[in-house]
Scaffold this motif. Structure first.
Motif, PDB file in Angstrom:
ATOM      1  N   ILE A 161       0.852  -1.199   0.000  1.00  0.00           N
ATOM      2  CA  ILE A 161       0.000   0.000   0.000  1.00  0.00           C
ATOM      3  C   ILE A 161       0.885   1.245   0.000  1.00  0.00           C
ATOM      4  O   ILE A 161       0.673   2.191  -0.777  1.00  0.00           O
ATOM      5  CB  ILE A 161      -0.938  -0.022   1.230  1.00  0.00           C
ATOM      6  CG1 ILE A 161      -1.932  -1.180   1.108  1.00  0.00           C
ATOM      7  CG2 ILE A 161      -1.660   1.325   1.392  1.00  0.00           C
ATOM      8  CD1 ILE A 161      -2.760  -1.440   2.359  1.00  0.00           C
ATOM      9  N   SER A 162       1.886   1.223   0.830  1.00  0.00           N
ATOM     10  CA  SER A 162       2.781   2.366   0.941  1.00  0.00           C
ATOM     11  C   SER A 162       3.583   2.554  -0.360  1.00  0.00           C
ATOM     12  O   SER A 162       3.747   3.672  -0.848  1.00  0.00           O
ATOM     13  CB  SER A 162       3.657   2.111   2.163  1.00  0.00           C
ATOM     14  OG  SER A 162       4.808   2.816   2.096  1.00  0.00           O
ATOM     15  N   TYR A 199       2.634   1.696  -3.346  1.00  0.00           N
ATOM     16  CA  TYR A 199       1.742   2.242  -4.377  1.00  0.00           C
ATOM     17  C   TYR A 199       1.637   3.757  -4.235  1.00  0.00           C
ATOM     18  O   TYR A 199       1.810   4.506  -5.202  1.00  0.00           O
ATOM     19  CB  TYR A 199       0.338   1.599  -4.301  1.00  0.00           C
ATOM     20  CG  TYR A 199      -0.542   2.183  -5.376  1.00  0.00           C
ATOM     21  CD1 TYR A 199      -0.521   1.676  -6.671  1.00  0.00           C
ATOM     22  CD2 TYR A 199      -1.321   3.321  -5.118  1.00  0.00           C
ATOM     23  CE1 TYR A 199      -1.258   2.270  -7.676  1.00  0.00           C
ATOM     24  CE2 TYR A 199      -2.062   3.914  -6.121  1.00  0.00           C
ATOM     25  CZ  TYR A 199      -2.021   3.381  -7.400  1.00  0.00           C
ATOM     26  OH  TYR A 199      -2.735   3.986  -8.407  1.00  0.00           O
ATOM     27  N   LEU A 200       1.382   4.198  -3.017  1.00  0.00           N
ATOM     28  CA  LEU A 200       1.178   5.644  -2.804  1.00  0.00           C
ATOM     29  C   LEU A 200       2.482   6.417  -3.025  1.00  0.00           C
ATOM     30  O   LEU A 200       2.453   7.564  -3.471  1.00  0.00           O
ATOM     31  CB  LEU A 200       0.632   5.895  -1.393  1.00  0.00           C
ATOM     32  CG  LEU A 200      -0.808   5.415  -1.182  1.00  0.00           C
ATOM     33  CD1 LEU A 200      -1.190   5.523   0.285  1.00  0.00           C
ATOM     34  CD2 LEU A 200      -1.789   6.209  -2.044  1.00  0.00           C
ATOM     35  N   ASN A 242       1.216   6.203  -7.769  1.00  0.00           N
ATOM     36  CA  ASN A 242      -0.121   6.701  -7.448  1.00  0.00           C
ATOM     37  C   ASN A 242      -0.681   7.491  -8.631  1.00  0.00           C
ATOM     38  O   ASN A 242      -0.202   8.578  -8.933  1.00  0.00           O
ATOM     39  CB  ASN A 242       0.002   7.599  -6.207  1.00  0.00           C
ATOM     40  CG  ASN A 242      -1.338   8.093  -5.718  1.00  0.00           C
ATOM     41  OD1 ASN A 242      -2.377   7.557  -6.097  1.00  0.00           O
ATOM     42  ND2 ASN A 242      -1.312   9.107  -4.879  1.00  0.00           N
ATOM     43  N   SER A 270       0.479   1.770 -12.621  1.00  0.00           N
ATOM     44  CA  SER A 270      -0.687   1.538 -11.773  1.00  0.00           C
ATOM     45  C   SER A 270      -1.630   0.534 -12.450  1.00  0.00           C
ATOM     46  O   SER A 270      -2.122  -0.401 -11.823  1.00  0.00           O
ATOM     47  CB  SER A 270      -1.391   2.877 -11.523  1.00  0.00           C
ATOM     48  OG  SER A 270      -2.561   2.676 -10.804  1.00  0.00           O
ATOM     49  N   ASN A 289     -10.038   2.318  -5.173  1.00  0.00           N
ATOM     50  CA  ASN A 289      -9.050   2.438  -4.111  1.00  0.00           C
ATOM     51  C   ASN A 289      -7.795   1.647  -4.525  1.00  0.00           C
ATOM     52  O   ASN A 289      -7.590   0.508  -4.111  1.00  0.00           O
ATOM     53  CB  ASN A 289      -9.663   1.872  -2.821  1.00  0.00           C
ATOM     54  CG  ASN A 289      -8.790   2.126  -1.629  1.00  0.00           C
ATOM     55  OD1 ASN A 289      -7.592   2.304  -1.769  1.00  0.00           O
ATOM     56  ND2 ASN A 289      -9.390   2.144  -0.468  1.00  0.00           N
ATOM     57  N   HIS A 290      -6.994   2.273  -5.400  1.00  0.00           N
ATOM     58  CA  HIS A 290      -5.861   1.546  -5.990  1.00  0.00           C
ATOM     59  C   HIS A 290      -4.873   1.044  -4.951  1.00  0.00           C
ATOM     60  O   HIS A 290      -4.317  -0.051  -5.085  1.00  0.00           O
ATOM     61  CB  HIS A 290      -5.135   2.449  -6.996  1.00  0.00           C
ATOM     62  CG  HIS A 290      -5.942   2.745  -8.208  1.00  0.00           C
ATOM     63  ND1 HIS A 290      -5.574   3.673  -9.155  1.00  0.00           N
ATOM     64  CD2 HIS A 290      -7.122   2.244  -8.647  1.00  0.00           C
ATOM     65  CE1 HIS A 290      -6.478   3.725 -10.111  1.00  0.00           C
ATOM     66  NE2 HIS A 290      -7.435   2.872  -9.823  1.00  0.00           N
ATOM     67  N   GLU A 291      -4.643   1.857  -3.929  1.00  0.00           N
ATOM     68  CA  GLU A 291      -3.647   1.424  -2.939  1.00  0.00           C
ATOM     69  C   GLU A 291      -4.112   0.159  -2.210  1.00  0.00           C
ATOM     70  O   GLU A 291      -3.318  -0.735  -1.905  1.00  0.00           O
ATOM     71  CB  GLU A 291      -3.299   2.551  -1.951  1.00  0.00           C
ATOM     72  CG  GLU A 291      -4.445   3.199  -1.218  1.00  0.00           C
ATOM     73  CD  GLU A 291      -5.077   4.366  -2.000  1.00  0.00           C
ATOM     74  OE1 GLU A 291      -5.066   4.324  -3.251  1.00  0.00           O
ATOM     75  OE2 GLU A 291      -5.601   5.293  -1.351  1.00  0.00           O
ATOM     76  N   CYS A 292      -5.415   0.077  -1.977  1.00  0.00           N
ATOM     77  CA  CYS A 292      -5.925  -1.148  -1.331  1.00  0.00           C
ATOM     78  C   CYS A 292      -5.905  -2.323  -2.294  1.00  0.00           C
ATOM     79  O   CYS A 292      -5.689  -3.468  -1.880  1.00  0.00           O
ATOM     80  CB  CYS A 292      -7.334  -0.916  -0.792  1.00  0.00           C
ATOM     81  SG  CYS A 292      -7.298  -0.101   0.803  1.00  0.00           S
ATOM     82  N   ALA A 340      -3.647  -2.783  -4.468  1.00  0.00           N
ATOM     83  CA  ALA A 340      -2.239  -3.234  -4.365  1.00  0.00           C
ATOM     84  C   ALA A 340      -2.075  -4.101  -3.116  1.00  0.00           C
ATOM     85  O   ALA A 340      -1.349  -5.110  -3.125  1.00  0.00           O
ATOM     86  CB  ALA A 340      -1.306  -2.032  -4.308  1.00  0.00           C
TER      87      ALA A 340
END
Ligand SMILES: Cc1ncc(COP(=O)(O)O)c(C=O)c1O
Length: 416
Positions: free
Chosen positions: A46-47, A49-50, A54, A67, A269-272, A274
């Motif tokens: 998650i981290s 990705y951001l 992102n 992404s 929610n792309h980070e989630c 990931a």
């Protein structure tokens, strides 16, 4: 291959939350059915990705392309988790409840007055009310499939008598998030199919414990939630391609008409997502470790992981249920006959003769043992058993729990 103490020791080290202490004792997380803890690799994904990729979907520049690549991989990972094959039939969304509401609205457009649907009294309300409201909108009759109160298993004789040519949908959970009962979903999907009805499975509670297998089960739709299987807070829905393509989804005009975008409303929610990819890979990696077959593909690795998890959790569950049986003040709901343990997951709901569920959960919480209390939204179970408004206390075991933790809980309960 079984999950050894050494495996469990090693995998526990991957979960930062498990090092928490309450007073002078390690915290015990028996709240898995309300959301499991996550391994470091999920947090890192998650981290990462951001920090590094992102971007919104479909841009013609590096971060968006990276992404989108990650999204493709995540759809594939979930397809492997579900035994689904086709990654485009996997949609992400805010949570299982919201995805089910979206699907129920779309399916209800295909129903007519006089049609019937079947929901159960054993299910979480997220697999009941979306269908009931959609049925009301369409003027469709809802049949409620009851459960046997003694052991909280579905009344299958009733199911077969409720099915008819009028049935359009059967919505059932793979397992109860309250009593742990496993439902015979293959038989249920087959029954639905035999009268031309569709089947929808809620796999939210099942997914952390046992292998999902949409092809073997023969379901038409399935939903689950990654935060129950060691991932972040995000929902997942799968459906057969021809159905997802044929139904008209409630979507915006510029949004894609093809799969999976048609069912994935708004910016995701792309980070989630990931994080989901990392959670599935955590499980697959566990399968490779326990089987010592490091070269096997993800689906084969997941099969190994769940086989090992199932055996390990069964031993924890046996110890818990045997220990609870010795406690006079405690009543267990659901399957308690050891011969039937194969038909339940290690999720155990109890009441205490002298302490309300809230008082017991609070007392255990003070002692560093985290359990849930109330009805956990499986409202009809507590209503049917006459346990509203207080509900029960739920002890939910997953594979990062240990026999020592089970024994600590039993000792505390005995000493209350
Ligand atoms: C069996 C079951 N179904 C559905 C849900 C709802 O899932 P979500 O929180 O993703 O909407 C839950 C949540 O506890 C659950 O346990």
């Amino acid at each position: 291959m079984p999950l050894t103490d050494q495996h469990v020791e090693q995998l526990r080290q991957q979960f930062p939350a498990l090092s928490r202490r309450v007073g002078d004792q390690p915290a015990i997380y028996f709240d898995g059915p309300a959301g499991t803890q996550v391994p470091q690799r999920v947090i890192d994904a998650i981290s990462d990705y951001l920090s590094n990729r992102n971007a919104n979907h479909g841009g013609l520049f590096p971060t968006s392309r990276e992404s989108d690549q990650m999204l493709d991989q995540a759809h594939q990972a979930v397809a492997d988790l579900l035994g689904a094959g086709d990654p485009q039939c996997v949609a992400f969304g805010p949570n299982m409840t919201t995805l089910t509401f979206a699907l129920s609205r779309a399916l209800a457009k295909t129903w007519q007055r006089g049609d019937e649907i079947i929901v159960t009294r054993l299910d979480h309300d997220a697999n009941v009310t979306p269908w009931v409201l959609a049925a009301q909108d369409a003027g469709v009759t809802v049949q409620y499939l009851d459960f046997v109160h003694d052991d909280c298993t579905l009344n299958m004789a009733d199911f077969h008598s409720q099915l008819s040519e009028k049935t359009k949908l059967v919505a059932v959970g793979c397992a109860s998030n309250s009593t742990g009962s496993i439902n015979p979903v293959r038989e249920i999907c087959e029954g639905a199919r035999s009268v031309g009805a569709l089947s929808f499975l809620d796999a939210v509670h099942y997914a952390p414990h046992a292998l999902l297998d949409v092809r073997t089960w023969g379901c038409d739709f399935l939903a689950c939630s990654a935060y129950k299987f060691f991932g972040p807070h995000i929902g997942i829905m799968w459906g057969k391609r021809e159905l997802l393509e044929g139904l008209s989804a409630y979507k915006l005009r510029p949004a894609p008409d093809d799969l999976p975008g048609k069912w994935m409303t708004g910016t995701q929610n792309h980070e989630c997502i990931a994080g989901v990819l990392a959670a599935v890979d955590y499980l697959a990696n566990l399968g490779r470790e326990v089987s010592r077959h490091h070269e096997i593909d993800r689906r084969a690795a997941l099969e190994q992981a769940y086989a090992a998890i199932g055996d390990y959790e069964a031993a924890l569950m046996r110890r818990l249920l045997e220990g609870l049986r010795q406690l006079e003040d405690v009543k267990v709901y659901g399957i308690t006959d050891p011969e039937q343990f194969g038909n339940r997951l290690p999720t155990v709901s109890i009441t205490h003769q002298r302490l309300s569920p809230a008082a017991l959960a609070e007392r255990l919480g003070e002692l560093g043992i985290f359990v849930w209390h109330g009805n956990y939204y499986a409202l009809q179970i507590t209503e049917q058993l006459g346990l509203e408004p207080d509900g029960m206390v739920r002890i939910g075991l997953v594979h990062y729990n240990t026999l020592e933790e089970v024994d600590r809980l039993l000792n505390v309960l005995a000493a209350l």
